[in-house]
Scaffold this motif. Structure first.
Motif, PDB file in Angstrom:
ATOM      1  N   GLU A  64       4.626  -9.655  -1.064  1.00 21.85           N
ATOM      2  CA  GLU A  64       4.805  -8.251   0.056  1.00 21.85           C
ATOM      3  C   GLU A  64       6.282  -7.373  -1.119  1.00 21.85           C
ATOM      4  O   GLU A  64       5.763  -6.304  -0.781  1.00 21.85           O
ATOM      5  N   LEU A  67       3.486  -5.320  -3.290  1.00 21.21           N
ATOM      6  CA  LEU A  67       3.453  -4.205  -1.872  1.00 21.21           C
ATOM      7  C   LEU A  67       4.031  -2.827  -1.973  1.00 21.21           C
ATOM      8  O   LEU A  67       3.411  -2.180  -1.967  1.00 21.21           O
ATOM      9  N   GLU A  71       4.067   1.356  -2.277  1.00 20.16           N
ATOM     10  CA  GLU A  71       3.696   2.243  -2.375  1.00 20.16           C
ATOM     11  C   GLU A  71       4.920   2.780  -1.718  1.00 20.16           C
ATOM     12  O   GLU A  71       4.789   4.184  -1.770  1.00 20.16           O
TER      13      GLU A  71
END
Length: 104
Positions: A64, A67, A71
């Motif tokens: 996570e 990710l 972003e």
């Protein structure tokens, strides 16, 4: 009326019957030893369970975080490009206004 024997009576009985005192001490120590073994086993099992849980949550959190980092970097690059464009426009406008003032 008072059916519970006092400590003095129990002490006198155990002093007069040392074999029973030794047997009671052995039973008490065996009980404490078994409780300690149980607590050590429980601690080991909890260590294993929490270790597996930490490993599992760390792997999920790691994926996570990667990710979110991607972003964040794409948004940062987008905002950086917008800031660059705005900065170049401001510089061009100021340089044009300075050129116009110099020519007048």
């Amino acid at each position: 009326m008072n059916d519970i024997p006092s400590f003095d009576v129990i002490e006198a009985y155990l002093i007069s019957h040392p074999l029973i005192a030794i047997l009671l001490a052995i039973v008490a120590l065996a009980f404490l030893f078994s409780m300690m073994r149980l607590l050590v086993r429980l601690a080991f099992v909890l260590f294993i369970v929490f270790g597996i849980g930490l490993y599992w949550t760390h792997n999920q959190a790691s994926a996570e975080w990667q990710l979110r980092a991607k972003e964040f970097s794409s948004k940062a690059a987008e905002y950086g490009k917008e800031a660059w464009r705005a900065g170049t426009q401001i510089i061009e406008e100021k340089s044009k206004s300075l050129k116009n003032k110099d020519s007048n």
